[in-house]
Scaffold this motif. Structure first.
Motif, PDB file in Angstrom:
ATOM      1  N   UNK A  15      86.593 -50.248 116.270  1.00 49.83           N
ATOM      2  CA  UNK A  15      86.118 -48.907 115.934  1.00 49.83           C
ATOM      3  C   UNK A  15      84.700 -48.665 116.387  1.00 49.83           C
ATOM      4  N   UNK A  16      84.202 -47.486 116.048  1.00 53.15           N
ATOM      5  CA  UNK A  16      82.912 -47.037 116.579  1.00 53.15           C
ATOM      6  C   UNK A  16      81.745 -47.888 116.094  1.00 53.15           C
ATOM      7  N   UNK A  17      81.880 -48.544 114.941  1.00 49.90           N
ATOM      8  CA  UNK A  17      80.783 -49.360 114.439  1.00 49.90           C
ATOM      9  C   UNK A  17      80.496 -50.558 115.340  1.00 49.90           C
ATOM     10  N   UNK A  18      81.431 -50.854 116.250  1.00 51.69           N
ATOM     11  CA  UNK A  18      81.237 -51.976 117.165  1.00 51.69           C
ATOM     12  C   UNK A  18      80.585 -51.552 118.475  1.00 51.69           C
ATOM     13  N   UNK A  19      80.189 -50.264 118.597  1.00 53.54           N
ATOM     14  CA  UNK A  19      79.578 -49.789 119.843  1.00 53.54           C
ATOM     15  C   UNK A  19      78.393 -50.651 120.293  1.00 53.54           C
ATOM     16  N   UNK A  20      77.435 -50.969 119.393  1.00 55.59           N
ATOM     17  CA  UNK A  20      76.270 -51.750 119.849  1.00 55.59           C
ATOM     18  C   UNK A  20      76.656 -53.126 120.375  1.00 55.59           C
ATOM     19  N   UNK A  21      77.639 -53.763 119.759  1.00 56.66           N
ATOM     20  CA  UNK A  21      78.007 -55.117 120.160  1.00 56.66           C
ATOM     21  C   UNK A  21      78.823 -55.132 121.450  1.00 56.66           C
ATOM     22  N   UNK A  22      79.743 -54.176 121.606  1.00 61.83           N
ATOM     23  CA  UNK A  22      80.618 -54.203 122.776  1.00 61.83           C
ATOM     24  C   UNK A  22      79.994 -53.524 123.983  1.00 61.83           C
ATOM     25  N   UNK A  23      79.140 -52.526 123.743  1.00 52.57           N
ATOM     26  CA  UNK A  23      78.528 -51.802 124.849  1.00 52.57           C
ATOM     27  C   UNK A  23      79.542 -51.130 125.738  1.00 52.57           C
ATOM     28  N   UNK A  24      80.715 -50.827 125.175  1.00 54.59           N
ATOM     29  CA  UNK A  24      81.799 -50.266 125.977  1.00 54.59           C
ATOM     30  C   UNK A  24      81.753 -48.739 125.960  1.00 54.59           C
ATOM     31  N   UNK A  25      81.833 -48.138 127.139  1.00 55.70           N
ATOM     32  CA  UNK A  25      81.862 -46.672 127.258  1.00 55.70           C
ATOM     33  C   UNK A  25      83.326 -46.247 127.371  1.00 55.70           C
ATOM     34  N   UNK A  26      83.822 -45.522 126.365  1.00 56.67           N
ATOM     35  CA  UNK A  26      85.228 -45.124 126.359  1.00 56.67           C
ATOM     36  C   UNK A  26      85.471 -43.951 127.290  1.00 56.67           C
ATOM     37  N   UNK A  27      86.628 -43.987 127.934  1.00 55.42           N
ATOM     38  CA  UNK A  27      87.049 -42.854 128.752  1.00 55.42           C
ATOM     39  C   UNK A  27      87.486 -41.715 127.849  1.00 55.42           C
ATOM     40  N   UNK A  28      87.742 -40.573 128.424  1.00 53.26           N
ATOM     41  CA  UNK A  28      88.201 -39.417 127.646  1.00 53.26           C
ATOM     42  C   UNK A  28      89.524 -39.732 126.945  1.00 53.26           C
ATOM     43  N   UNK A  29      90.432 -40.389 127.674  1.00 58.97           N
ATOM     44  CA  UNK A  29      91.726 -40.741 127.078  1.00 58.97           C
ATOM     45  C   UNK A  29      91.546 -41.729 125.938  1.00 58.97           C
ATOM     46  N   UNK A  30      90.663 -42.729 126.146  1.00 54.19           N
ATOM     47  CA  UNK A  30      90.420 -43.716 125.091  1.00 54.19           C
ATOM     48  C   UNK A  30      89.780 -43.077 123.869  1.00 54.19           C
ATOM     49  N   UNK A  31      88.914 -42.097 124.083  1.00 57.61           N
ATOM     50  CA  UNK A  31      88.279 -41.425 122.937  1.00 57.61           C
ATOM     51  C   UNK A  31      89.319 -40.687 122.096  1.00 57.61           C
ATOM     52  N   UNK A  32      90.330 -40.129 122.756  1.00 59.95           N
ATOM     53  CA  UNK A  32      91.390 -39.446 122.005  1.00 59.95           C
ATOM     54  C   UNK A  32      92.195 -40.431 121.171  1.00 59.95           C
ATOM     55  N   UNK A  33      92.517 -41.563 121.775  1.00 58.12           N
ATOM     56  CA  UNK A  33      93.242 -42.608 121.035  1.00 58.12           C
ATOM     57  C   UNK A  33      92.388 -43.117 119.883  1.00 58.12           C
ATOM     58  N   UNK A  34      91.108 -43.331 120.157  1.00 61.49           N
ATOM     59  CA  UNK A  34      90.184 -43.830 119.137  1.00 61.49           C
ATOM     60  C   UNK A  34      90.080 -42.861 117.970  1.00 61.49           C
ATOM     61  N   UNK A  35      90.077 -41.575 118.266  1.00 61.23           N
ATOM     62  CA  UNK A  35      89.990 -40.575 117.196  1.00 61.23           C
ATOM     63  C   UNK A  35      91.230 -40.618 116.304  1.00 61.23           C
ATOM     64  N   UNK A  36      92.403 -40.823 116.902  1.00 63.96           N
ATOM     65  CA  UNK A  36      93.633 -40.911 116.112  1.00 63.96           C
ATOM     66  C   UNK A  36      93.611 -42.143 115.213  1.00 63.96           C
TER      67      UNK A  36
END
Length: 383
Positions: A15-36
């Motif tokens: 989830x989004x709380x792992x942004x600092x550790x993973x440093x991964x930039x989600x694509x538009x499609x991935x952001x939609x999946x992540x939101x669900x």
């Protein structure tokens, strides 16, 4: 696997709380999946460590969009898991009470169980939609299991009815020829049969009686769905006389509904206590040919009635010749919870007691009809 892809997957899992550790930039499609996923599994934004209390909100359109999203992004097996989690984690049982939302869900056995549990409180305008959803699941299960059940049971009945001295009209020519191939006479140019294979009775009389007694307490919900389907399939076979009884603290005979498994399911009422002894007492009245009867008790064996009477009745049934089997579950959901003491007591009386998957139930019924050793069958077929 490339590091970027590994980090992307970890980000989607955590989830989004792992942004600092993973440093991964989600694509538009991935952001939609992540939101669900976030709507169901993430903690509340801005409040780390707290659980989302109703991530899909109170808006029916929002729930409908979410249901549509997860069906678009995930395979049906994953969708079914997420739907169950949504009902349990977010308290959106309400979504099953509205026809437009119910139409959006991915139907499966667990959803059917939930709908049956809600049947008494479901608004009238939703009940027809619920029946349609249940009907779709029943049709899928029937397509998968019914033909195999009929084939297995018919084969067992044929074997049980064979004789070495059939009347001419009862000869099974195919099996007779195969049994006598070694007696082919080159001189005569034909087979000279040493023995005939046929049927002891080749008519439409009832050859076996089957009694299915189903515990409809809440923990047995999935078993109720499968057992009702199998009851309908067995009830359609003229060589069997099938009775279907469901019980909690009361007993309901649904035999007259066997021509429609959906009616059978909506005739059940999941939940409540359990009086197995009362159910077995009722089933005793249905048994007129003990030596030709297979009785399957489907229950977790948590008895709220009189245990001593239950065991006495079970002993009497076994001694009378009834092939009595206790299934702790008829489902795919893994090891069931059950009363181990009662299970052991029934086993000591000669009642095979175990859980069974729907895929194995046709073979179990065939073995019971042939009067095989069911304990041995279970030992060799069930992990």
């Amino acid at each position: 696997m490339p590091d970027d892809e590994r980090m992307r997957r970890w980000r989607m899992v955590l989830g989004s709380e792992a942004d600092p550790e993973t440093g991964s930039e989600l694509s538009s499609a991935d952001r939609s999946v992540d939101a669900a996923l976030a709507a169901l599994y993430d903690a509340e934004r801005g409040e780390p460590g707290t659980k989302r209390s109703a991530g899909l909100g109170s808006s029916a359109p929002r729930v409908a969009r979410w249901l549509g999203d997860i069906r678009k992004y995930f395979p049906s097996t994953v969708v079914q898991v997420m739907q169950r989690d949504a009902v349990e984690r977010l308290g959106i049982t309400r979504m099953l009470m509205e026809p437009e939302l119910l139409n959006a869900v991915e139907p499966d056995v667990h959803l059917v169980s939930t709908l049956l549990a809600l049947n008494e409180v479901m608004p009238e305008e939703t009940k027809q939609t619920a029946r349609e959803v249940v009907g779709r699941v029943v049709a899928e299960l029937e397509a998968r299991l019914a033909e195999r059940t009929r084939a297995a049971v018919t084969g067992a009945l044929d074997r049980a009815g064979r004789t070495g001295r059939p009347r001419h009209s009862d000869i099974d020519w195919d099996r007779t020829i195969r049994a006598n191939l070694k007696h082919f006479s080159p001189t005569l140019g034909t087979i000279v049969p040493d023995r005939l294979v046929g049927y002891a009775r080749r008519n439409h009389s009832v050859q076996r009686d089957v009694v299915l007694a189903i515990d409809q307490s809440g923990s047995m919900a999935e078993s109720v769905v499968y057992a009702s389907l199998f009851g309908a399939v067995l009830g359609s076979m003229r060589a069997l006389r099938t009775s279907l009884v469901v019980f909690d603290t009361s007993v309901v005979d649904l035999t007259e509904e066997l021509d429609d498994p959906v009616d059978v399911l909506f005739g059940t009422q999941l939940g409540g206590g359990t009086d197995i002894n009362r159910a077995v007492a009722y089933c005793e009245q249905l048994i007129t040919r003990p030596g030709e009867t297979v009785m399957v008790l489907i229950s977790d064996l948590y008895e709220g009635g009189i245990r001593e009477e239950l065991l006495r009745r079970a002993r009497n049934l076994v001694e009378s010749g009834v092939q009595l089997i206790a299934l702790l579950a008829l489902s795919d959901s893994g090891t069931p919870s059950y009363d181990a003491e009662n299970a052991a007591a029934l086993a000591d009386l000669g009642v095979p007691t175990f859980a069974c998957t729907p895929e194995l139930f046709p073979d179990l019924m065939a073995a019971a009809i042939r009067r095989d050793d069911i304990s041995a069958w279970a030992a060799s077929n069930i992990d």
